[in-house]
Design an enzyme around this catalytic site. Structure first.
Site, PDB file in Angstrom:
ATOM      1  N   GLY A 159     -39.493 -62.105  19.780  1.00  0.00           N
ATOM      2  CA  GLY A 159     -39.172 -60.715  19.470  1.00  0.00           C
ATOM      3  C   GLY A 159     -38.019 -60.239  20.330  1.00  0.00           C
ATOM      4  O   GLY A 159     -37.036 -59.669  19.836  1.00  0.00           O
ATOM      5  N   HIS A 160     -38.122 -60.507  21.657  1.00  0.00           N
ATOM      6  CA  HIS A 160     -37.016 -60.121  22.545  1.00  0.00           C
ATOM      7  C   HIS A 160     -35.747 -60.889  22.176  1.00  0.00           C
ATOM      8  O   HIS A 160     -34.652 -60.324  22.166  1.00  0.00           O
ATOM      9  CB  HIS A 160     -37.342 -60.480  24.008  1.00  0.00           C
ATOM     10  CG  HIS A 160     -38.556 -59.792  24.548  1.00  0.00           C
ATOM     11  ND1 HIS A 160     -39.717 -60.466  24.868  1.00  0.00           N
ATOM     12  CD2 HIS A 160     -38.788 -58.497  24.839  1.00  0.00           C
ATOM     13  CE1 HIS A 160     -40.601 -59.606  25.341  1.00  0.00           C
ATOM     14  NE2 HIS A 160     -40.078 -58.411  25.331  1.00  0.00           N
TER      15      HIS A 160
ATOM     16  N   GLN B 137     -45.896 -47.238  33.627  1.00  0.00           N
ATOM     17  CA  GLN B 137     -46.352 -47.128  32.244  1.00  0.00           C
ATOM     18  C   GLN B 137     -47.701 -47.804  31.999  1.00  0.00           C
ATOM     19  O   GLN B 137     -48.164 -47.870  30.865  1.00  0.00           O
ATOM     20  CB  GLN B 137     -45.283 -47.650  31.288  1.00  0.00           C
ATOM     21  CG  GLN B 137     -45.060 -49.159  31.295  1.00  0.00           C
ATOM     22  CD  GLN B 137     -43.860 -49.524  30.443  1.00  0.00           C
ATOM     23  OE1 GLN B 137     -42.713 -49.282  30.800  1.00  0.00           O
ATOM     24  NE2 GLN B 137     -44.109 -50.105  29.267  1.00  0.00           N
TER      25      GLN B 137
ATOM     26  N   LYS C 268     -41.943 -53.136  16.509  1.00  0.00           N
ATOM     27  CA  LYS C 268     -43.391 -53.266  16.744  1.00  0.00           C
ATOM     28  C   LYS C 268     -43.907 -52.086  17.562  1.00  0.00           C
ATOM     29  O   LYS C 268     -44.992 -51.587  17.308  1.00  0.00           O
ATOM     30  CB  LYS C 268     -43.717 -54.584  17.458  1.00  0.00           C
ATOM     31  CG  LYS C 268     -45.226 -54.769  17.595  1.00  0.00           C
ATOM     32  CD  LYS C 268     -45.574 -55.978  18.401  1.00  0.00           C
ATOM     33  CE  LYS C 268     -45.307 -55.818  19.861  1.00  0.00           C
ATOM     34  NZ  LYS C 268     -46.344 -55.161  20.644  1.00  0.00           N
ATOM     35  N   ASP C 269     -43.099 -51.644  18.530  1.00  0.00           N
ATOM     36  CA  ASP C 269     -43.498 -50.485  19.340  1.00  0.00           C
ATOM     37  C   ASP C 269     -42.912 -49.225  18.707  1.00  0.00           C
ATOM     38  O   ASP C 269     -42.009 -48.589  19.255  1.00  0.00           O
ATOM     39  CB  ASP C 269     -43.003 -50.674  20.781  1.00  0.00           C
ATOM     40  CG  ASP C 269     -43.660 -51.882  21.419  1.00  0.00           C
ATOM     41  OD1 ASP C 269     -44.889 -51.967  21.406  1.00  0.00           O
ATOM     42  OD2 ASP C 269     -42.925 -52.768  21.900  1.00  0.00           O
TER      43      ASP C 269
ATOM     44  N   SER D 257     -45.956 -60.673  20.699  1.00  0.00           N
ATOM     45  CA  SER D 257     -46.190 -59.747  21.810  1.00  0.00           C
ATOM     46  C   SER D 257     -46.472 -60.580  23.047  1.00  0.00           C
ATOM     47  O   SER D 257     -47.057 -61.665  22.950  1.00  0.00           O
ATOM     48  CB  SER D 257     -47.413 -58.884  21.481  1.00  0.00           C
ATOM     49  OG  SER D 257     -47.903 -58.285  22.656  1.00  0.00           O
ATOM     50  N   SER D 258     -46.093 -60.035  24.190  1.00  0.00           N
ATOM     51  CA  SER D 258     -46.376 -60.766  25.429  1.00  0.00           C
ATOM     52  C   SER D 258     -47.886 -60.891  25.621  1.00  0.00           C
ATOM     53  O   SER D 258     -48.369 -61.805  26.278  1.00  0.00           O
ATOM     54  CB  SER D 258     -45.764 -60.032  26.608  1.00  0.00           C
ATOM     55  OG  SER D 258     -44.402 -59.808  26.355  1.00  0.00           O
ATOM     56  N   ARG D 259     -48.636 -59.968  25.034  1.00  0.00           N
ATOM     57  CA  ARG D 259     -50.095 -60.013  25.169  1.00  0.00           C
ATOM     58  C   ARG D 259     -50.726 -61.163  24.393  1.00  0.00           C
ATOM     59  O   ARG D 259     -51.849 -61.565  24.686  1.00  0.00           O
ATOM     60  CB  ARG D 259     -50.711 -58.703  24.673  1.00  0.00           C
ATOM     61  CG  ARG D 259     -50.504 -57.582  25.643  1.00  0.00           C
ATOM     62  CD  ARG D 259     -50.820 -56.255  25.015  1.00  0.00           C
ATOM     63  NE  ARG D 259     -50.188 -55.219  25.794  1.00  0.00           N
ATOM     64  CZ  ARG D 259     -50.772 -54.558  26.782  1.00  0.00           C
ATOM     65  NH1 ARG D 259     -52.012 -54.785  27.070  1.00  0.00           N
ATOM     66  NH2 ARG D 259     -50.110 -53.659  27.470  1.00  0.00           N
TER      67      ARG D 259
HETATM   68  O1  PAF Z   1     -41.125 -52.286  25.547  1.00  0.00           O
HETATM   69  C1  PAF Z   1     -41.129 -52.609  26.763  1.00  0.00           C
HETATM   70  O2  PAF Z   1     -41.158 -53.792  27.116  1.00  0.00           O
HETATM   71  C2  PAF Z   1     -41.136 -51.502  27.805  1.00  0.00           C
HETATM   72  O3  PAF Z   1     -41.885 -50.410  27.385  1.00  0.00           O
HETATM   73  C3  PAF Z   1     -39.726 -51.074  28.230  1.00  0.00           C
HETATM   74  C4  PAF Z   1     -38.962 -50.444  27.084  1.00  0.00           C
HETATM   75  C5  PAF Z   1     -38.961 -52.280  28.757  1.00  0.00           C
HETATM   76  C6  PAF Z   1     -39.819 -50.045  29.361  1.00  0.00           C
HETATM   77  O4  PAF Z   1     -40.459 -50.565  30.467  1.00  0.00           O
END
Ligand code: PAF
Length: 275
Positions: free
Chosen positions: A27-28, A52, A140-141, A176-178
Site C-alpha cells: 500500500g505504501h 495517535q 483505506k484510511d 495494512s501493517s496490522r
Molecule cells: O497513516 C499513517 O500511517 C499515519 O496516520 C500518518 C499519516 C503517517 C500519521 O502518523
C-alpha cells in the site's frame, strides 16, 4: 529537513511527501510509486507517532523495523527518508495540538478517542517542516483522508493531497501493517470484509439505495465469519462523514471496522466517486 526542503524549493524542485509509520507494505509502495511519477523529489517519513495511539499496548506492539523499511525504499528511488526521534517532533514542554472539528468524533474517532488529534498534529508538524507540493495518503484510511484534506484547506497549506487506491492481498484483504499480526488463516478469513463491501456495491448496482438495508447486507456477510467482531458498519457522505439515509448523487463512503482475533481492521469502498 526544513533547510533541505527550503533548498529544494529554491531549486524549483517539486516535493512529494509520503508520511508513514513504517512497517511498509505494498500500500505504501504504491503511494511512493505515484509520488515518484509526479514529483522531482520523494521524501518518505517513518515515525510511529505516539500521539495517535490511545492504547499504550497498541503503540508498544506496533511493528518497527527501520533497517528493513530503509532497505525496501532503496529499490523505490526514494530521495530522502525522514525518521525523526520522538523528541524532535514532540520537544520538551510540547503543548500545541491540532483538532479538526466535526470529522473526528465518529467512526474511528469514536473507538479511538484522540486518535485524529494525534494524526492532525503530526501531519501539521511534518507539512510545516517540509512544505511539500504533494502529499500522498491511502484510501483505506478514508476518515484520515477527509481529516487531512480539511486541515490542509483550513490551515492554508499549499500542498495537494493525493489519494492512492487501496492495495489488497490476493484474498481481497486490504493491505495494512496490522495484517502482520494475523496468521495466514486469519488473514484469509478477514477478507470477508472485502467480500461484504463488494456485496453492498452489487446491491447498489441492482438498485438498492436504502443505507440501513445496505448496512445490514454488510453486517450479515461479515457475521458469517465466526472470528469476526464488528465494531461499526457506516454509510456516510465521503466528504462531511455525516450519515446518509439514502444513496443519492453525492460520493458516499461505506466504512467497516472489525476485529479478527483481537486485531482491529478497517476497510471501505466509495460509491459515486468523483473523478
Ligand atoms: O497513516 C499513517 O500511517 C499515519 O496516520 C500518518 C499519516 C503517517 C500519521 O502518523
Amino acid at each position: 529537513m526544513s533547510s533541505l526542503t527550503r533548498k529544494l524549493r529554491r531549486e524549483n524542485k517539486t516535493i512529494g511527501f509520503v508520511p508513514t509509520m513504517g512497517a511498509l507494505h505494498e500500500g505504501h509502495l504504491s503511494l511512493i510509486e505515484e509520488a515518484r511519477q509526479m514529483c522531482d523529489i520523494v521524501i518518505v517519513s517513518i515515525f510511529v507517532n505516539p500521539a495517535q495511539f490511545n492504547e499504550g499496548a497498541d503503540f508498544k506492539n506496533y511493528p518497527r523495523d527501520l533497517t528493513a523499511d530503509a532497505a525496501l525504499l532503496t529499490e523505490y528511488q526514494v530521495d530522502y527518508i525522514f525518521a525523526p526521534e520522538e523528541q524532535e517532533i514532540y520537544g520538551e514542554g510540547f503543548s500545541t495540538y491540532v483538532y479538526v472539528e466535526n470529522l473526528t468524533e465518529t467512526l474511528e474517532g469514536a473507538s479511538r478517542p484522540g486518535h485524529f488529534r494525534g494524526v492532525a498534529t503530526v501531519v501539521t508538524i511534518l507539512f510545516n517542516t517540509m512544505r511539500p507540493d504533494y502529499a500522498f495518503f491511502g484510501q483505506k484510511d478514508a476518515q484520515q483522508v477527509a481529516v487531512i484534506k480539511r486541515l490542509t484547506r483550513d490551515l492554508g497549506f499549499d500542498t495537494e493531497i493525493v489519494v492512492g487506491r487501496t492495495v489488497r492481498e490476493e484474498s481481497g484483504l486490504a493491505m495494512s501493517s496490522r495484517n502482520a499480526r494475523l496468521n495466514a488463516d486469519e488473514r484469509r478469513r478477514a477478507s470477508i470484509i472485502y467480500q461484504a463491501l463488494r456485496q453492498a456495491k452489487l446491491a447498489i448496482r441492482e438498485g438498492e439505495r436504502n443505507a440501513a438495508r445496505l448496512t445490514e447486507i454488510v453486517r450479515e456477510k461479515i457475521e458469517t465469519e465466526p472470528l469476526s467482531r464488528i465494531d461499526y458498519v457506516a454509510i456516510v457522505d465521503a466528504e462531511t462523514l455525516e450519515p446518509v439515509e439514502r444513496i443519492g448523487e453525492n460520493a458516499v463512503l461505506i466504512a467497516v471496522a472489525a476485529r479478527f482475533s483481537g486485531i482491529r481492521l478497517i476497510d471501505n469502498t466509495i460509491v459515486n466517486r468523483r473523478p
